[in-house]
Write a protein that holds these residues in place. Structure first.
Motif, PDB file in Angstrom:
ATOM      1  N   LYS A  11       0.847  -1.187   0.000  1.00 45.84           N
ATOM      2  CA  LYS A  11       0.000   0.000   0.000  1.00 45.84           C
ATOM      3  C   LYS A  11       0.882   1.235   0.000  1.00 45.84           C
ATOM      4  O   LYS A  11       1.772   1.367   0.837  1.00 45.84           O
ATOM      5  CB  LYS A  11      -0.895  -0.026   1.233  1.00 45.84           C
ATOM      6  CG  LYS A  11      -1.957   1.015   1.265  1.00 45.84           C
ATOM      7  CD  LYS A  11      -2.868   0.776   2.463  1.00 45.84           C
ATOM      8  CE  LYS A  11      -4.070   1.686   2.425  1.00 45.84           C
ATOM      9  NZ  LYS A  11      -4.974   1.414   3.556  1.00 45.84           N
ATOM     10  N   ALA A  12       0.631   2.159  -0.919  1.00 46.06           N
ATOM     11  CA  ALA A  12       1.409   3.387  -1.029  1.00 46.06           C
ATOM     12  C   ALA A  12       0.826   4.470  -0.120  1.00 46.06           C
ATOM     13  O   ALA A  12      -0.272   4.329   0.423  1.00 46.06           O
ATOM     14  CB  ALA A  12       1.415   3.867  -2.478  1.00 46.06           C
ATOM     15  N   ALA A  13       1.571   5.555   0.021  1.00 44.52           N
ATOM     16  CA  ALA A  13       1.127   6.673   0.855  1.00 44.52           C
ATOM     17  C   ALA A  13      -0.208   7.251   0.376  1.00 44.52           C
ATOM     18  O   ALA A  13      -0.978   7.780   1.170  1.00 44.52           O
ATOM     19  CB  ALA A  13       2.201   7.757   0.876  1.00 44.52           C
ATOM     20  N   ASP A  14      -0.502   7.123  -0.923  1.00 43.79           N
ATOM     21  CA  ASP A  14      -1.778   7.637  -1.459  1.00 43.79           C
ATOM     22  C   ASP A  14      -2.905   6.611  -1.335  1.00 43.79           C
ATOM     23  O   ASP A  14      -3.963   6.775  -1.919  1.00 43.79           O
ATOM     24  CB  ASP A  14      -1.610   8.076  -2.904  1.00 43.79           C
ATOM     25  CG  ASP A  14      -1.320   6.914  -3.854  1.00 43.79           C
ATOM     26  OD1 ASP A  14      -1.233   5.744  -3.406  1.00 43.79           O
ATOM     27  OD2 ASP A  14      -1.166   7.178  -5.060  1.00 43.79           O
ATOM     28  N   ASN A  15      -2.660   5.529  -0.577  1.00 44.51           N
ATOM     29  CA  ASN A  15      -3.609   4.434  -0.336  1.00 44.51           C
ATOM     30  C   ASN A  15      -3.864   3.539  -1.542  1.00 44.51           C
ATOM     31  O   ASN A  15      -4.755   2.697  -1.503  1.00 44.51           O
ATOM     32  CB  ASN A  15      -4.937   4.949   0.230  1.00 44.51           C
ATOM     33  CG  ASN A  15      -4.770   5.447   1.641  1.00 44.51           C
ATOM     34  OD1 ASN A  15      -4.008   4.870   2.420  1.00 44.51           O
ATOM     35  ND2 ASN A  15      -5.457   6.526   1.985  1.00 44.51           N
ATOM     36  N   SER A  16      -3.099   3.685  -2.618  1.00 47.01           N
ATOM     37  CA  SER A  16      -3.230   2.739  -3.721  1.00 47.01           C
ATOM     38  C   SER A  16      -2.621   1.416  -3.286  1.00 47.01           C
ATOM     39  O   SER A  16      -1.689   1.375  -2.471  1.00 47.01           O
ATOM     40  CB  SER A  16      -2.547   3.274  -4.983  1.00 47.01           C
ATOM     41  OG  SER A  16      -1.181   3.507  -4.755  1.00 47.01           O
ATOM     42  N   GLU A  17      -3.160   0.311  -3.793  1.00 42.99           N
ATOM     43  CA  GLU A  17      -2.718  -1.023  -3.390  1.00 42.99           C
ATOM     44  C   GLU A  17      -2.402  -1.885  -4.600  1.00 42.99           C
ATOM     45  O   GLU A  17      -2.980  -1.686  -5.666  1.00 42.99           O
ATOM     46  CB  GLU A  17      -3.812  -1.714  -2.569  1.00 42.99           C
ATOM     47  CG  GLU A  17      -4.130  -1.037  -1.263  1.00 42.99           C
ATOM     48  CD  GLU A  17      -5.209  -1.758  -0.477  1.00 42.99           C
ATOM     49  OE1 GLU A  17      -5.910  -2.623  -1.047  1.00 42.99           O
ATOM     50  OE2 GLU A  17      -5.354  -1.461   0.710  1.00 42.99           O
ATOM     51  N   TRP A  18      -1.518  -2.847  -4.424  1.00 47.97           N
ATOM     52  CA  TRP A  18      -1.171  -3.803  -5.463  1.00 47.97           C
ATOM     53  C   TRP A  18      -0.537  -5.024  -4.791  1.00 47.97           C
ATOM     54  O   TRP A  18      -0.057  -4.927  -3.667  1.00 47.97           O
ATOM     55  CB  TRP A  18      -0.203  -3.182  -6.470  1.00 47.97           C
ATOM     56  CG  TRP A  18       1.064  -2.716  -5.846  1.00 47.97           C
ATOM     57  CD1 TRP A  18       2.221  -3.427  -5.717  1.00 47.97           C
ATOM     58  CD2 TRP A  18       1.306  -1.463  -5.215  1.00 47.97           C
ATOM     59  NE1 TRP A  18       3.171  -2.694  -5.046  1.00 47.97           N
ATOM     60  CE2 TRP A  18       2.630  -1.475  -4.729  1.00 47.97           C
ATOM     61  CE3 TRP A  18       0.541  -0.313  -5.009  1.00 47.97           C
ATOM     62  CZ2 TRP A  18       3.192  -0.403  -4.063  1.00 47.97           C
ATOM     63  CZ3 TRP A  18       1.113   0.748  -4.343  1.00 47.97           C
ATOM     64  CH2 TRP A  18       2.417   0.706  -3.884  1.00 47.97           C
ATOM     65  N   PRO A  19      -0.522  -6.166  -5.458  1.00 46.44           N
ATOM     66  CA  PRO A  19       0.128  -7.356  -4.880  1.00 46.44           C
ATOM     67  C   PRO A  19       1.630  -7.105  -4.726  1.00 46.44           C
ATOM     68  O   PRO A  19       2.277  -6.579  -5.628  1.00 46.44           O
ATOM     69  CB  PRO A  19      -0.124  -8.457  -5.907  1.00 46.44           C
ATOM     70  CG  PRO A  19      -1.254  -7.958  -6.735  1.00 46.44           C
ATOM     71  CD  PRO A  19      -1.172  -6.460  -6.728  1.00 46.44           C
ATOM     72  N   CYS A  20       2.171  -7.457  -3.581  1.00 52.24           N
ATOM     73  CA  CYS A  20       3.610  -7.297  -3.366  1.00 52.24           C
ATOM     74  C   CYS A  20       4.379  -8.276  -4.257  1.00 52.24           C
ATOM     75  O   CYS A  20       3.950  -9.408  -4.465  1.00 52.24           O
ATOM     76  CB  CYS A  20       3.954  -7.514  -1.907  1.00 52.24           C
ATOM     77  SG  CYS A  20       3.371  -6.176  -0.853  1.00 52.24           S
ATOM     78  N   ARG A  21       5.509  -7.835  -4.767  1.00 53.91           N
ATOM     79  CA  ARG A  21       6.278  -8.600  -5.760  1.00 53.91           C
ATOM     80  C   ARG A  21       6.737  -9.975  -5.282  1.00 53.91           C
ATOM     81  O   ARG A  21       6.741 -10.930  -6.037  1.00 53.91           O
ATOM     82  CB  ARG A  21       7.526  -7.817  -6.163  1.00 53.91           C
ATOM     83  CG  ARG A  21       7.282  -6.594  -6.964  1.00 53.91           C
ATOM     84  CD  ARG A  21       8.631  -5.900  -7.233  1.00 53.91           C
ATOM     85  NE  ARG A  21       8.441  -4.635  -7.878  1.00 53.91           N
ATOM     86  CZ  ARG A  21       8.417  -3.463  -7.231  1.00 53.91           C
ATOM     87  NH1 ARG A  21       8.582  -3.425  -5.930  1.00 53.91           N
ATOM     88  NH2 ARG A  21       8.238  -2.354  -7.898  1.00 53.91           N
ATOM     89  N   TYR A  22       7.195 -10.081  -4.049  1.00 57.53           N
ATOM     90  CA  TYR A  22       7.870 -11.301  -3.606  1.00 57.53           C
ATOM     91  C   TYR A  22       7.067 -12.133  -2.617  1.00 57.53           C
ATOM     92  O   TYR A  22       7.553 -13.152  -2.144  1.00 57.53           O
ATOM     93  CB  TYR A  22       9.250 -10.952  -3.023  1.00 57.53           C
ATOM     94  CG  TYR A  22      10.143 -10.368  -4.085  1.00 57.53           C
ATOM     95  CD1 TYR A  22      10.747 -11.193  -5.010  1.00 57.53           C
ATOM     96  CD2 TYR A  22      10.337  -9.000  -4.189  1.00 57.53           C
ATOM     97  CE1 TYR A  22      11.543 -10.675  -6.016  1.00 57.53           C
ATOM     98  CE2 TYR A  22      11.128  -8.464  -5.188  1.00 57.53           C
ATOM     99  CZ  TYR A  22      11.732  -9.311  -6.096  1.00 57.53           C
ATOM    100  OH  TYR A  22      12.505  -8.790  -7.090  1.00 57.53           O
TER     101      TYR A  22
END
Length: 115
Positions: A11-22
């Motif tokens: 989760k980024a500071a702007d609250n966007s989310e994505w699956p973590c790479r590893y």
């Protein structure tokens, strides 16, 4: 198998989310094997303890590509002959108590690691 010590979702500071790479690789950065190293190598396991969450939550997400590139550069070089570097990513959650727990958890599970 050990429980991954990095999050499944970054989760980024702007609250966007994505699956973590590893996450799907148990939070381990392993280089693509280089043929000049041979096959009978000893793994050097290193713990990288940084925040995926907390005040600097996306710091680790930003440095993952650099960690992966450095690991691959070592694999492709003549450094550490007879060894292969593997980096275990661990979430410190940007707090002393969580970082202490994460250090204990990573050092007491899986292969022996260097910090």
């Amino acid at each position: 198998a050990a429980t991954p010590l990095c999050p499944a979702i970054c989760k980024a500071a702007d609250n966007s989310e994505w699956p973590c790479r590893y996450y799907s690789n148990n939070c381990v950065v392993s280089p693509t094997e280089s043929s000049h190293r041979g096959t009978d190598l000893v793994d050097i396991n290193v713990a990288a303890i940084n925040p995926y969450s907390g005040g600097l939550g996306d710091l680790m997400t930003m440095v993952e590509p650099s960690i992966a590139q450095a690991t691959q550069d070592i694999e492709n070089s003549n450094l550490l002959p007879g060894y292969r570097l593997k980096v275990h990513l661990v979430d410190s959650k940007c707090s002393v108590s969580d970082a202490t727990f994460a250090t204990q958890a990573t050092c007491s599970t899986g292969p022996q690691k260097h910090i």
